[in-house]
Design a protein around this motif. Sequence first.
Motif, short mmCIF file in Angstrom:
data_model
loop_
_atom_site.label_atom_id
_atom_site.label_comp_id
_atom_site.label_asym_id
_atom_site.label_seq_id
_atom_site.Cartn_x
_atom_site.Cartn_y
_atom_site.Cartn_z
N THR A 106 0.87 -1.18 0.00
CA THR A 106 0.00 0.00 0.00
C THR A 106 0.90 1.22 0.00
OG1 THR A 106 -1.72 -1.14 1.27
CG2 THR A 106 -1.78 1.28 1.24
N ILE A 107 0.70 2.10 -0.97
CA ILE A 107 1.55 3.30 -1.03
C ILE A 107 0.70 4.53 -0.72
CG2 ILE A 107 1.26 3.45 -3.55
CD1 ILE A 107 4.16 4.63 -3.59
N LEU A 108 1.19 5.34 0.20
CA LEU A 108 0.54 6.60 0.54
C LEU A 108 1.35 7.72 -0.10
CD1 LEU A 108 -0.31 6.14 4.35
CD2 LEU A 108 -1.79 5.76 2.37
N GLU A 109 0.79 8.32 -1.12
CA GLU A 109 1.48 9.38 -1.85
C GLU A 109 0.81 10.73 -1.58
OE1 GLU A 109 3.15 7.90 -5.93
OE2 GLU A 109 1.10 7.14 -5.74
N ALA A 124 -4.29 4.22 7.94
CA ALA A 124 -3.85 3.06 7.17
C ALA A 124 -3.40 1.93 8.09
CB ALA A 124 -2.72 3.45 6.21
N LEU A 125 -2.67 2.28 9.13
CA LEU A 125 -2.16 1.28 10.08
C LEU A 125 -3.28 0.66 10.91
CD1 LEU A 125 1.06 3.19 11.19
CD2 LEU A 125 1.02 1.00 10.00
N LYS A 126 -4.33 1.43 11.15
CA LYS A 126 -5.48 0.92 11.91
C LYS A 126 -6.25 -0.13 11.13
CE LYS A 126 -6.80 4.92 14.79
NZ LYS A 126 -7.80 6.03 14.91
N ASN A 127 -6.31 0.06 9.82
CA ASN A 127 -7.20 -0.74 9.00
C ASN A 127 -6.59 -2.01 8.42
OD1 ASN A 127 -9.44 0.99 9.31
ND2 ASN A 127 -8.60 2.40 7.79
N LYS A 128 -5.28 -2.18 8.59
CA LYS A 128 -4.63 -3.39 8.08
C LYS A 128 -3.36 -3.65 8.90
CE LYS A 128 -4.31 -4.00 3.56
NZ LYS A 128 -3.77 -3.94 2.15
N ILE A 151 6.45 9.04 12.59
CA ILE A 151 6.01 7.90 11.79
C ILE A 151 6.51 6.60 12.41
CG2 ILE A 151 6.14 6.77 9.53
CD1 ILE A 151 6.42 9.60 8.31
N ALA A 152 7.74 6.60 12.90
CA ALA A 152 8.28 5.41 13.57
C ALA A 152 7.47 5.06 14.81
CB ALA A 152 9.75 5.64 13.94
N ALA A 153 7.03 6.10 15.54
CA ALA A 153 6.21 5.87 16.73
C ALA A 153 4.89 5.22 16.35
CB ALA A 153 5.98 7.18 17.47
N LEU A 154 4.30 5.64 15.24
CA LEU A 154 3.05 5.03 14.78
C LEU A 154 3.28 3.58 14.35
CD1 LEU A 154 1.43 7.91 12.69
CD2 LEU A 154 0.60 6.95 14.86
N ALA A 155 4.38 3.32 13.66
CA ALA A 155 4.69 1.95 13.25
C ALA A 155 4.83 1.05 14.48
CB ALA A 155 5.98 1.92 12.43
N LYS A 156 5.52 1.54 15.48
CA LYS A 156 5.70 0.77 16.71
C LYS A 156 4.37 0.53 17.41
CE LYS A 156 8.58 0.63 20.88
NZ LYS A 156 9.64 1.34 21.65
N LYS A 157 3.52 1.55 17.43
CA LYS A 157 2.20 1.45 18.08
C LYS A 157 1.38 0.33 17.46
CE LYS A 157 -1.97 4.26 18.90
NZ LYS A 157 -2.56 5.62 18.72
N TYR A 158 1.52 0.15 16.13
CA TYR A 158 0.72 -0.87 15.45
C TYR A 158 1.55 -2.11 15.09
CZ TYR A 158 -2.93 2.63 15.35
OH TYR A 158 -3.89 3.55 15.73
N ASN A 159 2.66 -2.28 15.82
CA ASN A 159 3.47 -3.50 15.74
C ASN A 159 4.01 -3.77 14.34
OD1 ASN A 159 4.69 -5.68 17.08
ND2 ASN A 159 3.11 -7.10 16.38
N ALA A 160 4.44 -2.71 13.67
CA ALA A 160 5.08 -2.85 12.36
C ALA A 160 6.54 -2.43 12.49
CB ALA A 160 4.38 -1.99 11.32
N LEU A 161 7.39 -3.05 11.70
CA LEU A 161 8.78 -2.65 11.63
C LEU A 161 8.89 -1.36 10.83
CD1 LEU A 161 10.21 -6.16 10.73
CD2 LEU A 161 10.66 -4.97 12.88
N SER A 162 9.80 -0.49 11.21
CA SER A 162 9.99 0.76 10.48
C SER A 162 11.35 0.76 9.78
CB SER A 162 9.90 1.97 11.42
OG SER A 162 10.78 1.84 12.51
N VAL A 163 11.34 1.16 8.52
CA VAL A 163 12.56 1.25 7.72
C VAL A 163 12.68 2.68 7.22
CG1 VAL A 163 13.75 0.48 5.63
CG2 VAL A 163 12.48 -1.17 7.02
N LEU A 164 13.79 3.32 7.57
CA LEU A 164 14.03 4.71 7.15
C LEU A 164 15.05 4.72 6.02
CD1 LEU A 164 13.49 7.75 7.80
CD2 LEU A 164 15.59 7.69 9.14
#
Length: 391
Positions: A106-109, A124-128, A151-164
């Motif tokens: 999923t790309i958010l542009e 987006a993170l809430k829904n998938k 953005i990293a904080a949101l990824a962590k909140k929804y248990n996703a890995l973050s890549v910068l």
Amino acid sequence: MKGRKLLMIPGPIEFEPEVLRAMSAVTTSHVAPSFIHSFGNALDLMKKIWLAPAGQPFVVAGSGTLAMDMAVANLVEAGDNALVISTGYFGTRYKDILERYQVNVTILEAPVGEVPSLETIENALKNKAYKVVTMTHVDTSTGVLVHSKEIAALAKKYNALSVLDGVCSVAGEEIKQEEWGIDVVLTASQKAVGVPPGLALLVASEKAIQTWEDRKTLVSNYYADWKNWLPIMKAYQERKPSYFGTPPVNLIMALETSLRIINEEGIATRIQKHKQLAGAFREAIAAIGLKILPIKKEDAANTLTAVYYPEGVEMASFLKHLSKLDVIVAGGLLPEIKTKYFRVGHMGAVTSSDMISTLSAIEFALVKSGFTFKSGIGLSTFQKILNSSLE
């Protein structure tokens, strides 16, 4: 600068003389004690520059695209979901890389010059459930900066890995990898790290390494597989010889040299210098009457500036006149507006003198291309803003 042009593109950049001397040293064996020591030092310094004391650094021969590839190749498996935060050309590239691994992307542009809002990202993170979230810290095509900490904080909140994707930001923009909980921060040598092209660099968190260890399928990219590289990195960190693929010896010695220079200056001081030069440069560009791609000031990078040509100024004319003063900038990269803007890199070893030379050349090229403005306004504004920021 006599005898050559001033390179003011967003990489490769102008390099420190000491780094270039390391590049020209007699090439030694990759298992020579001196090289083992140099490689180990470079890896240790990466953890300091990345502010990731518990992280695992990787240095591999290749470009920034390899670093992008390596980061996700080891973390995702077929059928995983990935969220890509895109602000330009390289966000789209991350989508293309992920799709090679049969990942659902999923790309958010955002429109040109803008960033996807934190609200949009959280929705987006809430829904998938996503395995990984990628973000381009500074997209080299637009000069747009995303707010990676949030953005990293949101990824962590929804248990996703973050890549910068920090290709155009590491050592030039504020990044606190461990404190912010970013799982992989990657870059390339030829940007703000200050080494000629040829090295893919990244630091992986303990969580990222654990995710790789727990994967159920083989990494689909042989060259990028951490299984091949992790023992090599650990050996050099322990100052022991090891081998998988022959490392680019002189590039790594140059890397150690540049990282040592950055560390001695202090990463916080280095970043502050980038902010001061970039802020003064943007004000100078505005004083001339030009607009930059980022819509909001807070979304403008400190490592490069993307500038729209004023109405009536043609790209070919501008760049031709600019080159007469021995200054090189980059043209546009986004396909849809490629001929409408140019990009100026100001990172790494760049100095205020380099910026003044560049502004002088830009003013000259604009005058020669038929654009009317108060001559010298950019130069005087730059110096005024810079002087006030240094007081």
